[in-house]
Write an enzyme that holds these catalytic residues in place. Structure first.
Site, short mmCIF file in Angstrom:
data_model
loop_
_atom_site.label_atom_id
_atom_site.label_comp_id
_atom_site.label_asym_id
_atom_site.label_seq_id
_atom_site.Cartn_x
_atom_site.Cartn_y
_atom_site.Cartn_z
CB CYS A 45 -0.35 -0.17 1.39
SG CYS A 45 -2.24 -1.33 1.22
C1 BEZ Z 1 0.72 -4.93 1.69
O1 BEZ Z 1 -0.29 -3.93 1.71
O2 BEZ Z 1 1.16 -4.52 1.78
C2 BEZ Z 1 0.04 -6.56 2.10
C3 BEZ Z 1 -0.88 -5.69 2.86
C4 BEZ Z 1 -1.57 -7.67 3.41
C5 BEZ Z 1 -1.41 -8.16 2.92
C6 BEZ Z 1 -0.08 -8.50 2.02
C7 BEZ Z 1 0.75 -7.36 1.82
#
Ligand code: BEZ
Length: 213
Positions: A45
């Protein structure tokens, strides 16, 4: 009930990093893109929000307002944005909705319990100036989205909203377009003189010149 293309995008009131908004009022006459993030301080994100911030001028050019959502509270968002700006070398220049009670994520069906019963998936909604949902895409939490592809889709949506045209596979702005099947031969002759028909149902015409309206 699940949202579908052509449905009115649900309206809501929410706290964002730019203050309180009522969604429809905030959208005004613009197009909108609403994209969800599983949680704050997550690595994928962080990269997505940074990439989106760097493309803001491209969304502005297309009259598209950007807004992101994550289920965490506003104070957590503010700390995370500081990190995003630092690590992605950007300024997050669009609002991030705080949704700790998951009101908006539930309204937009962004929580898929068989994937995770707390985190949102990576949903993208593109909303037209008529407040109707024009596009929905869902990615799993583990796969970052391609924001260049979202701009490409917006170019197609805006072109096909104005003309009786569709865009073929891997279309890019400026490439030939396809005349939609509901256009008769007579109408096609009038609207798209000189068009190229490979088959009666497979008719190509140059992309119309972009206009600002
Ligand atoms: C992320 O945004 O990095 C993420 C969030 C949940 C699971 C895997 C990655």
């Amino acid at each position: 009930m699940a949202l579908r293309l052509g449905d009115t995008a649900p309206d809501f009131e929410a706290e964002t990093t730019d203050g309180k908004i009522r969604f429809h009022e905030w959208l005004g006459e613009s197009w909108g893109i609403l994209f969800s993030h599983p949680a704050d301080y997550t690595p994928v994100c962080t990269t997505e929000l940074g990439a989106a911030a760097k493309l803001k001028s491209e969304f502005d050019k297309r009259n598209v307002k950007m807004i992101a959502i994550s289920v965490d509270p506003i104070d957590k968002h503010r700390g995370w944005i500081h990190d995003i700006n630092e690590t992605q070398r950007c300024i997050v220049n669009y609002p991030l909705i705080a949704d700790p009670e998951r009101k908006v994520s539930t309204l937009y069906d962004m929580i898929h319990p068989n994937a995770s019963d707390t985190l949102t998936v990576r949903s993208v909604y593109i909303i037209g100036p008529d407040k109707k949902i024009k596009l929905m895409i869902t990615y799993p939490a583990s796969t970052g989205r391609n924001f260049d592809e979202l701009l490409r889709v917006i170019d197609s949506l805006q072109l096909t909203a104005k003309h009786k045209l569709a865009t073929p596979v891997n279309w890019r702005p400026g490439d030939e377009c396809i005349i939609v099947p509901s256009v008769s031969k007579d109408e096609a002759d009038k609207l798209f003189p000189g068009y190229r028909a490979q088959k009666p149902y497979l008719r190509y015409t140059p992309a119309p010149r972009p206009t600002n309206t």
